[in-house]
Design a protein around this motif. Structure first.
Motif, PDB file in Angstrom:
ATOM      1  N   HIS A 158      -9.717 -33.518   4.325  1.00 15.25           N
ATOM      2  CA  HIS A 158     -10.605 -34.181   3.374  1.00 15.25           C
ATOM      3  C   HIS A 158     -10.331 -33.690   1.953  1.00 15.25           C
ATOM      4  CE1 HIS A 158     -12.650 -30.479   4.628  1.00 15.25           C
ATOM      5  NE2 HIS A 158     -13.268 -30.473   3.447  1.00 15.25           N
ATOM      6  N   PHE A 159     -10.937 -34.341   0.970  1.00 12.87           N
ATOM      7  CA  PHE A 159     -10.658 -34.051  -0.440  1.00 12.87           C
ATOM      8  C   PHE A 159     -11.812 -34.534  -1.299  1.00 12.87           C
ATOM      9  CE2 PHE A 159      -9.061 -38.252   0.553  1.00 12.87           C
ATOM     10  CZ  PHE A 159      -9.588 -39.029  -0.463  1.00 12.87           C
ATOM     11  N   GLN A 160     -11.828 -34.056  -2.566  1.00 14.02           N
ATOM     12  CA  GLN A 160     -12.734 -34.582  -3.591  1.00 14.02           C
ATOM     13  C   GLN A 160     -11.955 -34.670  -4.907  1.00 14.02           C
ATOM     14  OE1 GLN A 160     -14.335 -31.070  -2.773  1.00 14.02           O
ATOM     15  NE2 GLN A 160     -14.505 -31.851  -0.691  1.00 14.02           N
ATOM     16  N   TYR A 161     -12.193 -35.745  -5.654  1.00 14.75           N
ATOM     17  CA  TYR A 161     -11.502 -35.966  -6.926  1.00 14.75           C
ATOM     18  C   TYR A 161     -12.521 -36.380  -7.976  1.00 14.75           C
ATOM     19  CZ  TYR A 161      -8.388 -38.072 -10.413  1.00 14.75           C
ATOM     20  OH  TYR A 161      -7.732 -38.392 -11.582  1.00 14.75           O
ATOM     21  N   ASN A 162     -12.495 -35.709  -9.125  1.00 20.32           N
ATOM     22  CA  ASN A 162     -13.406 -36.017 -10.224  1.00 20.32           C
ATOM     23  C   ASN A 162     -12.900 -37.230 -10.983  1.00 20.32           C
ATOM     24  OD1 ASN A 162     -15.167 -36.070 -12.369  1.00 20.32           O
ATOM     25  ND2 ASN A 162     -14.538 -34.094 -13.234  1.00 20.32           N
ATOM     26  N   LEU A 163     -13.647 -38.320 -10.916  1.00 23.90           N
ATOM     27  CA  LEU A 163     -13.237 -39.567 -11.573  1.00 23.90           C
ATOM     28  C   LEU A 163     -13.528 -39.586 -13.073  1.00 23.90           C
ATOM     29  CD1 LEU A 163     -14.467 -42.218  -8.964  1.00 23.90           C
ATOM     30  CD2 LEU A 163     -12.106 -41.586  -9.453  1.00 23.90           C
ATOM     31  N   GLY A 164     -14.328 -38.639 -13.550  1.00 21.73           N
ATOM     32  CA  GLY A 164     -14.773 -38.699 -14.935  1.00 21.73           C
ATOM     33  C   GLY A 164     -13.992 -37.814 -15.882  1.00 21.73           C
ATOM     34  N   ASN A 165     -14.222 -38.034 -17.172  1.00 18.44           N
ATOM     35  CA  ASN A 165     -13.572 -37.222 -18.210  1.00 18.44           C
ATOM     36  C   ASN A 165     -14.465 -36.063 -18.654  1.00 18.44           C
ATOM     37  OD1 ASN A 165     -15.514 -38.592 -19.631  1.00 18.44           O
ATOM     38  ND2 ASN A 165     -14.112 -39.616 -21.047  1.00 18.44           N
ATOM     39  N   THR A 166     -15.472 -35.752 -17.828  1.00 21.98           N
ATOM     40  CA  THR A 166     -16.333 -34.600 -18.048  1.00 21.98           C
ATOM     41  C   THR A 166     -16.352 -33.752 -16.772  1.00 21.98           C
ATOM     42  OG1 THR A 166     -18.285 -35.842 -17.323  1.00 21.98           O
ATOM     43  CG2 THR A 166     -17.803 -35.827 -19.690  1.00 21.98           C
ATOM     44  N   PRO A 167     -16.724 -32.476 -16.872  1.00 23.42           N
ATOM     45  CA  PRO A 167     -16.745 -31.627 -15.681  1.00 23.42           C
ATOM     46  C   PRO A 167     -17.714 -32.144 -14.617  1.00 23.42           C
ATOM     47  CG  PRO A 167     -16.805 -30.293 -17.663  1.00 23.42           C
ATOM     48  CD  PRO A 167     -17.016 -31.717 -18.105  1.00 23.42           C
ATOM     49  N   ALA A 168     -17.455 -31.773 -13.367  1.00 22.35           N
ATOM     50  CA  ALA A 168     -18.319 -32.133 -12.252  1.00 22.35           C
ATOM     51  C   ALA A 168     -18.605 -30.874 -11.429  1.00 22.35           C
ATOM     52  CB  ALA A 168     -17.672 -33.201 -11.373  1.00 22.35           C
ATOM     53  N   VAL A 169     -19.736 -30.897 -10.718  1.00 24.01           N
ATOM     54  CA  VAL A 169     -20.138 -29.767  -9.880  1.00 24.01           C
ATOM     55  C   VAL A 169     -20.715 -30.302  -8.577  1.00 24.01           C
ATOM     56  CG1 VAL A 169     -21.622 -27.729  -9.661  1.00 24.01           C
ATOM     57  CG2 VAL A 169     -20.676 -28.344 -11.905  1.00 24.01           C
ATOM     58  N   ALA A 170     -20.365 -29.650  -7.480  1.00 20.78           N
ATOM     59  CA  ALA A 170     -20.934 -29.998  -6.182  1.00 20.78           C
ATOM     60  C   ALA A 170     -21.183 -28.722  -5.390  1.00 20.78           C
ATOM     61  CB  ALA A 170     -20.000 -30.924  -5.408  1.00 20.78           C
ATOM     62  N   PHE A 171     -22.148 -28.799  -4.473  1.00 20.31           N
ATOM     63  CA  PHE A 171     -22.405 -27.714  -3.532  1.00 20.31           C
ATOM     64  C   PHE A 171     -22.201 -28.242  -2.121  1.00 20.31           C
ATOM     65  CE2 PHE A 171     -24.615 -26.161  -7.251  1.00 20.31           C
ATOM     66  CZ  PHE A 171     -24.458 -24.771  -7.182  1.00 20.31           C
ATOM     67  N   ALA A 172     -21.728 -27.372  -1.237  1.00 16.55           N
ATOM     68  CA  ALA A 172     -21.507 -27.793   0.140  1.00 16.55           C
ATOM     69  C   ALA A 172     -21.949 -26.709   1.105  1.00 16.55           C
ATOM     70  CB  ALA A 172     -20.031 -28.122   0.374  1.00 16.55           C
ATOM     71  N   GLY A 173     -22.614 -27.118   2.174  1.00 14.66           N
ATOM     72  CA  GLY A 173     -22.957 -26.218   3.259  1.00 14.66           C
ATOM     73  C   GLY A 173     -21.987 -26.423   4.405  1.00 14.66           C
ATOM     74  N   LEU A 174     -21.666 -25.337   5.114  1.00  8.05           N
ATOM     75  CA  LEU A 174     -20.731 -25.408   6.235  1.00  8.05           C
ATOM     76  C   LEU A 174     -21.364 -24.777   7.470  1.00  8.05           C
ATOM     77  CD1 LEU A 174     -18.521 -24.396   3.592  1.00  8.05           C
ATOM     78  CD2 LEU A 174     -17.298 -25.852   5.194  1.00  8.05           C
ATOM     79  N   SER A 175     -21.054 -25.358   8.627  1.00 12.56           N
ATOM     80  CA  SER A 175     -21.700 -24.944   9.871  1.00 12.56           C
ATOM     81  C   SER A 175     -20.983 -23.762  10.511  1.00 12.56           C
ATOM     82  CB  SER A 175     -21.751 -26.115  10.853  1.00 12.56           C
ATOM     83  OG  SER A 175     -20.432 -26.569  11.161  1.00 12.56           O
ATOM     84  N   SER A 176     -20.668 -22.768   9.707  1.00 13.55           N
ATOM     85  CA  SER A 176     -20.031 -21.550  10.202  1.00 13.55           C
ATOM     86  C   SER A 176     -20.261 -20.446   9.192  1.00 13.55           C
ATOM     87  CB  SER A 176     -18.524 -21.763  10.402  1.00 13.55           C
ATOM     88  OG  SER A 176     -17.859 -20.546  10.683  1.00 13.55           O
ATOM     89  N   GLN A 177     -20.337 -19.205   9.662  1.00 18.65           N
ATOM     90  CA  GLN A 177     -20.460 -18.092   8.733  1.00 18.65           C
ATOM     91  C   GLN A 177     -19.162 -17.872   7.972  1.00 18.65           C
ATOM     92  OE1 GLN A 177     -21.319 -14.936  11.567  1.00 18.65           O
ATOM     93  NE2 GLN A 177     -19.239 -14.137  11.347  1.00 18.65           N
ATOM     94  N   ASN A 178     -18.045 -18.404   8.496  1.00 20.18           N
ATOM     95  CA  ASN A 178     -16.743 -18.348   7.835  1.00 20.18           C
ATOM     96  C   ASN A 178     -15.913 -19.504   8.368  1.00 20.18           C
ATOM     97  OD1 ASN A 178     -14.312 -17.785   6.642  1.00 20.18           O
ATOM     98  ND2 ASN A 178     -14.115 -15.717   7.444  1.00 20.18           N
ATOM     99  N   ALA A 179     -16.044 -20.668   7.715  1.00 19.10           N
ATOM    100  CA  ALA A 179     -15.438 -21.898   8.232  1.00 19.10           C
ATOM    101  C   ALA A 179     -13.918 -21.909   8.118  1.00 19.10           C
ATOM    102  CB  ALA A 179     -16.014 -23.114   7.498  1.00 19.10           C
ATOM    103  N   GLY A 180     -13.363 -21.039   7.264  1.00 20.15           N
ATOM    104  CA  GLY A 180     -11.924 -21.051   7.053  1.00 20.15           C
ATOM    105  C   GLY A 180     -11.500 -22.259   6.236  1.00 20.15           C
ATOM    106  N   VAL A 181     -10.345 -22.173   5.614  1.00 20.59           N
ATOM    107  CA  VAL A 181      -9.822 -23.313   4.855  1.00 20.59           C
ATOM    108  C   VAL A 181      -8.303 -23.304   4.933  1.00 20.59           C
ATOM    109  CG1 VAL A 181      -9.841 -22.004   2.675  1.00 20.59           C
ATOM    110  CG2 VAL A 181      -9.816 -24.507   2.619  1.00 20.59           C
ATOM    111  N   ILE A 182      -7.733 -24.473   5.176  1.00 22.46           N
ATOM    112  CA  ILE A 182      -6.278 -24.653   5.181  1.00 22.46           C
ATOM    113  C   ILE A 182      -5.971 -25.762   4.184  1.00 22.46           C
ATOM    114  CG2 ILE A 182      -4.242 -25.244   6.540  1.00 22.46           C
ATOM    115  CD1 ILE A 182      -5.826 -24.412   9.043  1.00 22.46           C
TER     116      ILE A 182
END
Length: 226
Positions: A158-182
Motif C-alpha cells: 500500500h501507499f499514500q501520496y500527497n496531492l497538494g502543494n501544501t504539507p499533509a499529516v496523517a495518523f495510523a493505528g496498527l494491530s500489532s505492538q510492532n507491525a514491521g515494515v518492508i
C-alpha cells in the motif's frame, strides 16, 4: 455414518483454519500488562508494577514529531510509536504512527507483515491505495480529505501520496505492538548484500543497466538499521 464423517472433517478443517488465523497475529495477553524490557537480567527487578513505573512506560514525548523533516527523496517522514518507544505496549497488539508529507511527497509502496493499518487524515489531501494478492493484483484507491479514514489489510502492498502543494499529516493505528515494515524499493534494490542483478532483470523485465543503476541509488541511500 458417511454424513457424520463429512461433518467431522469439515469441523476439523474450520478449526484448523481458525487456529491458523489466530497464530497470524500478536498473541492474546494473559495479564493486564507486561512491560517490555531491553535486558533479560532486568526481568526480576519489577515484580510488582507500581503505577509510577507503568506511567513511565506508556508515555512518549511527541514534541519531536511536530517539526518532522520531510526533506528526503520521497518527501515523507514516518514517526513510529510502538513497543520500542513505549514498553508498556508489549502484548497489547497495538501501535501508532504519524506520517508527515511534503508537498507532493509520498509514503512509498510498502507492507506491514504483522499488522492491519487504519489511517486517518488530519491535514491535506492524500491519494491512497493498496494492491490485492495474486492472481488478481487489483488496485483499490481513494482520495482522502481531513477526517477521512482508510484501511490497509495486513501484508498487502500500500501507499499514500500527497496531492497538494501544501504539507499533509496523517495518523495510523496498527494491530500489532510492532507491525514491521518492508518498503518494496528499498528491500529489492537496496538489500544487503545486493540481489544478483540478473535475478531482478528477469523479474522486472528491465535492462541490466537500469537494474544496476537502481541498485547503486538505493545502496548508497540505505538507512541505518533501527
Amino acid at each position: 455414518m458417511k454424513g457424520i464423517h463429512s461433518i467431522l472433517v469439515a469441523c476439523f478443517l474450520v478449526l484448523a483454519f481458525v487456529c491458523f488465523l489466530a497464530s497470524a497475529f500478536d498473541p492474546s495477553p494473559l495479564q493486564d500488562f507486561c512491560v517490555a524490557i531491553d535486558d533479560p537480567k532486568d526481568a526480576g527487578t519489577h515484580s510488582v508494577y507500581d503505577s509510577q513505573f507503568y506511567v513511565n512506560d506508556i508515555d512518549h514525548d511527541a514534541n519531536n514529531t511536530l517539526n518532522a523533516s520531510t526533506s528526503n527523496r520521497v518527501g515523507s517522514k514516518v514517526t513510529t510509536v510502538n513497543v520500542d518507544q513505549i514498553p508498556g505496549l508489549n502484548t497489547l497488539g497495538i501501535s501508532l504512527v504519524r506520517i508527515d508529507y511534503a508537498p507532493y511527497g509520498e509514503n512509498p509502496p510498502h507492507t506491514h507483515p504483522r499488522g492491519t493499518e487504519i489511517l486517518v487524515v488530519v491535514q491535506g489531501t492524500l491519494y491512497v491505495g493498496f494492491v490485492t494478492s495474486n492472481p488478481e493484483n487489483r488496485l483499490i484507491t481513494k482520495i482522502l480529505y481531513p477526517g477521512d479514514v482508510f484501511v490497509f489489510p495486513i501484508g498487502l502492498i500500500h501507499f499514500q501520496y500527497n496531492l497538494g502543494n501544501t504539507p499533509a499529516v496523517a495518523f495510523a493505528g496498527l494491530s500489532s505492538q510492532n507491525a514491521g515494515v518492508i518498503t518494496i524499493a528499498n528491500a529489492v534494490f537496496g538489500s544487503n548484500p545486493p540481489i544478483n542483478p540478473y535475478v531482478l532483470t528477469k523479474a522486472f523485465q528491465l535492462d541490466k543497466n537500469v537494474v544496476t543503476h537502481l541498485q547503486s541509488i538505493f545502496q548508497s541511500q540505505r538507512p541505518e538499521a533501527c
